[in-house]
Design a protein around this motif. Structure first.
Motif: not given
Length: 134
Positions: A42-43, A45-47, A49-50, A67, A69, A78, A95
């Protein structure tokens, strides 16, 4: 002596740490993906991913989340994930994250996870991996 201190550190460095430092990004992805029943790359800040993390938590599954990042080698990971998915990757149009592994096997990105959830094949995968006991 400075070289003596460096030699001492190398002498006391566990063999596993040396092996991990030498592993490629693809090998690291494979290792991390196989360490837990459900793994999400995940990252923070990625919606999307959330959303995938919330989906699993809502099902009572608590995935191991990496994560990218926040990882010093995140860009390398990545790129390796991009290669696995066969997409453009970092700097490309699509992405890469989130990328989900269940039972050490690549499920894919958000579209594949949601398709599996909608068609009813996600729960059996989670049960087979030992992430869900219902």
């Amino acid at each position: 002596m400075q070289y003596g201190a460096a030699a001492e550190q190398a002498w006391y460095m566990p063999a596993m740490a040396v092996a991990l430092a030498a592993e490629t990004a693809a090998e690291r992805v494979e290792r991390l993906a196989s360490e837990s029943a459900v793994v999400v790359f995940s990252v923070s800040s990625c919606c999307m991913c959330h959303a995938v993390k919330r989906l699993f938590c809502g099902m009572g599954v608590h995935p191991t989340v990496h994560e990218l990042d926040l990882d010093p080698r995140g860009l390398e990971l990545e790129r390796a994930l991009s290669d696995l998915l066969g997409c453009a990757g970092p700097g490309g149009a699509a992405p890469v994250v989130p990328v989900v592994f269940i039972g050490g096997k690549l499920v894919g990105a958000m579209d594949r996870v949601m398709a599996a959830h909608i068609n009813g094949s996600l729960v059996p995968l989670l049960k087979e991996a030992g992430a869900l006991w219902l």
